[in-house]
Design a protein around this motif. Structure first.
Motif, PDB file in Angstrom:
ATOM      1  N   GLU A  72      28.195  37.033  39.128  1.00 51.97           N
ATOM      2  CA  GLU A  72      29.100  38.021  38.540  1.00 51.97           C
ATOM      3  C   GLU A  72      30.522  37.894  39.085  1.00 51.97           C
ATOM      4  O   GLU A  72      30.721  37.476  40.222  1.00 51.97           O
ATOM      5  N   LEU A  73      31.466  38.296  38.267  1.00 55.77           N
ATOM      6  CA  LEU A  73      32.852  38.461  38.683  1.00 55.77           C
ATOM      7  C   LEU A  73      32.960  39.791  39.430  1.00 55.77           C
ATOM      8  O   LEU A  73      32.431  40.804  38.979  1.00 55.77           O
ATOM      9  N   VAL A  74      33.638  39.773  40.593  1.00 57.11           N
ATOM     10  CA  VAL A  74      33.708  40.952  41.454  1.00 57.11           C
ATOM     11  C   VAL A  74      35.170  41.362  41.648  1.00 57.11           C
ATOM     12  O   VAL A  74      36.014  40.539  41.998  1.00 57.11           O
ATOM     13  N   LEU A  75      35.440  42.640  41.418  1.00 60.91           N
ATOM     14  CA  LEU A  75      36.779  43.187  41.599  1.00 60.91           C
ATOM     15  C   LEU A  75      36.841  43.992  42.888  1.00 60.91           C
ATOM     16  O   LEU A  75      35.944  44.792  43.171  1.00 60.91           O
ATOM     17  N   LEU A  76      37.895  43.781  43.667  1.00 60.55           N
ATOM     18  CA  LEU A  76      38.103  44.502  44.915  1.00 60.55           C
ATOM     19  C   LEU A  76      39.177  45.566  44.716  1.00 60.55           C
ATOM     20  O   LEU A  76      40.308  45.255  44.326  1.00 60.55           O
ATOM     21  N   VAL A  77      38.827  46.799  44.970  1.00 59.30           N
ATOM     22  CA  VAL A  77      39.764  47.915  44.780  1.00 59.30           C
ATOM     23  C   VAL A  77      40.734  47.977  45.955  1.00 59.30           C
ATOM     24  O   VAL A  77      40.319  48.015  47.118  1.00 59.30           O
ATOM     25  N   GLY A  78      42.026  47.979  45.632  1.00 57.34           N
ATOM     26  CA  GLY A  78      43.055  48.056  46.668  1.00 57.34           C
ATOM     27  C   GLY A  78      43.682  49.425  46.797  1.00 57.34           C
ATOM     28  O   GLY A  78      44.136  49.816  47.875  1.00 57.34           O
ATOM     29  N   ARG A  79      43.713  50.158  45.672  1.00 60.21           N
ATOM     30  CA  ARG A  79      44.258  51.516  45.673  1.00 60.21           C
ATOM     31  C   ARG A  79      43.300  52.425  44.903  1.00 60.21           C
ATOM     32  O   ARG A  79      42.619  51.978  43.986  1.00 60.21           O
ATOM     33  N   LYS A  80      43.275  53.667  45.279  1.00 62.65           N
ATOM     34  CA  LYS A  80      42.356  54.640  44.695  1.00 62.65           C
ATOM     35  C   LYS A  80      42.434  54.665  43.166  1.00 62.65           C
ATOM     36  O   LYS A  80      43.507  54.658  42.588  1.00 62.65           O
ATOM     37  N   ILE A  81      41.260  54.664  42.538  1.00 57.37           N
ATOM     38  CA  ILE A  81      41.162  54.788  41.085  1.00 57.37           C
ATOM     39  C   ILE A  81      40.294  56.007  40.789  1.00 57.37           C
ATOM     40  O   ILE A  81      39.091  56.015  41.080  1.00 57.37           O
ATOM     41  N   ASP A  82      40.911  57.043  40.225  1.00 57.51           N
ATOM     42  CA  ASP A  82      40.149  58.217  39.831  1.00 57.51           C
ATOM     43  C   ASP A  82      40.398  58.498  38.359  1.00 57.51           C
ATOM     44  O   ASP A  82      41.049  57.713  37.662  1.00 57.51           O
ATOM     45  N   ARG A  83      39.899  59.610  37.870  1.00 56.94           N
ATOM     46  CA  ARG A  83      39.967  59.881  36.439  1.00 56.94           C
ATOM     47  C   ARG A  83      41.390  60.091  35.923  1.00 56.94           C
ATOM     48  O   ARG A  83      41.622  60.033  34.715  1.00 56.94           O
ATOM     49  N   SER A  84      42.338  60.316  36.829  1.00 55.10           N
ATOM     50  CA  SER A  84      43.728  60.479  36.408  1.00 55.10           C
ATOM     51  C   SER A  84      44.488  59.155  36.340  1.00 55.10           C
ATOM     52  O   SER A  84      45.634  59.114  35.882  1.00 55.10           O
ATOM     53  N   CYS A  85      43.864  58.067  36.798  1.00 56.54           N
ATOM     54  CA  CYS A  85      44.526  56.759  36.843  1.00 56.54           C
ATOM     55  C   CYS A  85      44.686  56.196  35.434  1.00 56.54           C
ATOM     56  O   CYS A  85      43.717  56.074  34.691  1.00 56.54           O
ATOM     57  N   THR A  86      45.911  55.837  35.068  1.00 57.49           N
ATOM     58  CA  THR A  86      46.177  55.334  33.717  1.00 57.49           C
ATOM     59  C   THR A  86      46.331  53.818  33.652  1.00 57.49           C
ATOM     60  O   THR A  86      46.356  53.256  32.559  1.00 57.49           O
ATOM     61  N   ALA A  87      46.432  53.159  34.793  1.00 60.67           N
ATOM     62  CA  ALA A  87      46.592  51.693  34.812  1.00 60.67           C
ATOM     63  C   ALA A  87      45.690  51.115  35.899  1.00 60.67           C
ATOM     64  O   ALA A  87      46.168  50.573  36.895  1.00 60.67           O
ATOM     65  N   PRO A  88      44.364  51.201  35.719  1.00 60.04           N
ATOM     66  CA  PRO A  88      43.449  50.831  36.809  1.00 60.04           C
ATOM     67  C   PRO A  88      43.531  49.370  37.235  1.00 60.04           C
ATOM     68  O   PRO A  88      43.293  49.066  38.402  1.00 60.04           O
ATOM     69  N   LEU A  89      43.854  48.481  36.311  1.00 61.54           N
ATOM     70  CA  LEU A  89      43.907  47.063  36.695  1.00 61.54           C
ATOM     71  C   LEU A  89      44.983  46.804  37.750  1.00 61.54           C
ATOM     72  O   LEU A  89      44.842  45.887  38.564  1.00 61.54           O
ATOM     73  N   SER A  90      46.033  47.602  37.751  1.00 62.63           N
ATOM     74  CA  SER A  90      47.097  47.416  38.744  1.00 62.63           C
ATOM     75  C   SER A  90      46.672  47.885  40.130  1.00 62.63           C
ATOM     76  O   SER A  90      47.388  47.661  41.110  1.00 62.63           O
ATOM     77  N   HIS A  91      45.511  48.524  40.233  1.00 65.10           N
ATOM     78  CA  HIS A  91      44.998  48.991  41.516  1.00 65.10           C
ATOM     79  C   HIS A  91      43.976  48.022  42.118  1.00 65.10           C
ATOM     80  O   HIS A  91      43.404  48.304  43.168  1.00 65.10           O
ATOM     81  N   ILE A  92      43.758  46.892  41.448  1.00 66.61           N
ATOM     82  CA  ILE A  92      42.824  45.884  41.948  1.00 66.61           C
ATOM     83  C   ILE A  92      43.576  44.901  42.841  1.00 66.61           C
ATOM     84  O   ILE A  92      44.576  44.311  42.436  1.00 66.61           O
ATOM     85  N   ALA A  93      43.073  44.731  44.066  1.00 67.72           N
ATOM     86  CA  ALA A  93      43.755  43.886  45.051  1.00 67.72           C
ATOM     87  C   ALA A  93      43.315  42.434  45.006  1.00 67.72           C
ATOM     88  O   ALA A  93      44.079  41.527  45.333  1.00 67.72           O
ATOM     89  N   GLY A  94      42.055  42.211  44.623  1.00 65.02           N
ATOM     90  CA  GLY A  94      41.543  40.846  44.667  1.00 65.02           C
ATOM     91  C   GLY A  94      40.369  40.662  43.742  1.00 65.02           C
ATOM     92  O   GLY A  94      39.780  41.623  43.243  1.00 65.02           O
ATOM     93  N   VAL A  95      40.058  39.403  43.513  1.00 64.69           N
ATOM     94  CA  VAL A  95      38.910  39.059  42.672  1.00 64.69           C
ATOM     95  C   VAL A  95      38.108  37.970  43.376  1.00 64.69           C
ATOM     96  O   VAL A  95      38.656  37.080  44.026  1.00 64.69           O
ATOM     97  N   GLY A  96      36.795  38.087  43.277  1.00 67.89           N
ATOM     98  CA  GLY A  96      35.894  37.097  43.857  1.00 67.89           C
ATOM     99  C   GLY A  96      34.660  36.981  42.989  1.00 67.89           C
ATOM    100  O   GLY A  96      34.650  37.420  41.836  1.00 67.89           O
ATOM    101  N   LEU A  97      33.620  36.395  43.550  1.00 67.27           N
ATOM    102  CA  LEU A  97      32.356  36.244  42.838  1.00 67.27           C
ATOM    103  C   LEU A  97      31.225  36.793  43.691  1.00 67.27           C
ATOM    104  O   LEU A  97      31.381  36.992  44.897  1.00 67.27           O
ATOM    105  N   GLY A  98      30.106  37.036  43.064  1.00 64.77           N
ATOM    106  CA  GLY A  98      28.964  37.532  43.816  1.00 64.77           C
ATOM    107  C   GLY A  98      27.665  37.257  43.095  1.00 64.77           C
ATOM    108  O   GLY A  98      27.649  36.977  41.892  1.00 64.77           O
ATOM    109  N   LEU A  99      26.581  37.313  43.846  1.00 66.04           N
ATOM    110  CA  LEU A  99      25.240  37.274  43.274  1.00 66.04           C
ATOM    111  C   LEU A  99      24.630  38.660  43.402  1.00 66.04           C
ATOM    112  O   LEU A  99      24.507  39.195  44.510  1.00 66.04           O
TER     113      LEU A  99
END
Length: 221
Positions: A72-99
């Motif tokens: 799977e593709l794995v997203l690492l959260v860098g900044r808080k994402i809650d229900r008020s967040c309108t641009a969640p992709l900009s809060h992702i700090a990194g991307v990796g892979l995982g099993l």
């Protein structure tokens, strides 16, 4: 103990949190397991104790049953994402892979009984994670591809453009139920080609344009 790492092999300051996982996010994978294609993201959680490095060795506990791989593709959260967040992709700090390791027979038994999946999906060592590379919103929106090999045979190839639910949609949906904090990860679902692991298997994961990570399956002592 697992720590989030950058591709440079440097530990990062982010804490290790929960993993929010997505089931059946590729049509072909849902079909190969004779599952219905969902009309909304199917979510479950792995605790931080489930996470381990996709390192030189991947240890599996055969006393629990046959382990199946799901790359799977794995997203690492860098900044808080809650229900008020309108641009969640900009809060992702990194991307990796995982099993996402799965006790498939136990999962089938639990599903048949209408029981939760946790013991088949969230056991210790069930989330094997590579190091991450820094990422931005534009890169995520343009699409990411990755590959998984078992004994030098290509078993899975994932493309984020083929996901039923986009990364932005996943993050928005997740945040309606579970606030994502820095250090949490999102495992975005697996494409078709899942199968069983065997002791001695040589495994490889590669995010396109990045390095290849290798691991050997060993029996957990």
């Amino acid at each position: 103990m697992y720590r989030h790492k950058w591709e440079s092999d440097v530990n990062m300051a982010l804490p290790v949190g929960k993993a929010v996982c997505v089931g059946r996010n590729y049509v072909a994978h849902a079909m190969e397991l004779n599952n219905p294609v969902p009309n909304a993201p199917l979510l479950f959680i792995k605790p931080s104790s489930a996470l381990c490095d996709f390192g030189p060795e991947t240890a599996i506990n055969l006393s629990l049953g046959e382990h199946h791989y799901e790359a799977e593709l794995v997203l690492l959260v860098g900044r808080k994402i809650d229900r008020s967040c309108t641009a969640p992709l900009s809060h992702i700090a990194g991307v990796g892979l995982g099993l996402d390791l799965t006790l498939r027979e136990l999962q089938a038994e639990l599903k048949q009984k209408g029981h939760p999946w946790e013991t088949a999906k969230a056991f210790d060592g069930s989330g094997c994670i590579t190091p991450f590379i820094p990422v931005n919103k534009d890169t995520l929106e343009s699409g990411l591809t990755y590959q998984f090999w078992q004994n030098d045979t290509l078993k899975q190839r994932g493309d984020s453009k083929h996901m039923i639910f986009s990364m932005a949609r996943l993050l928005t949906t997740i945040a309606q139920f579970f606030t994502l904090y820095p250090g949490d990860i999102v495992m975005t679902g697996t494409p078709e080609g899942v199968g069983a692991l065997r002791i001695g298997d040589e495994l490889k994961l590669q995010l396109e344009g990045s390095k290849i990570y290798c691991s050997k399956v060993v029996n957990q002592s």
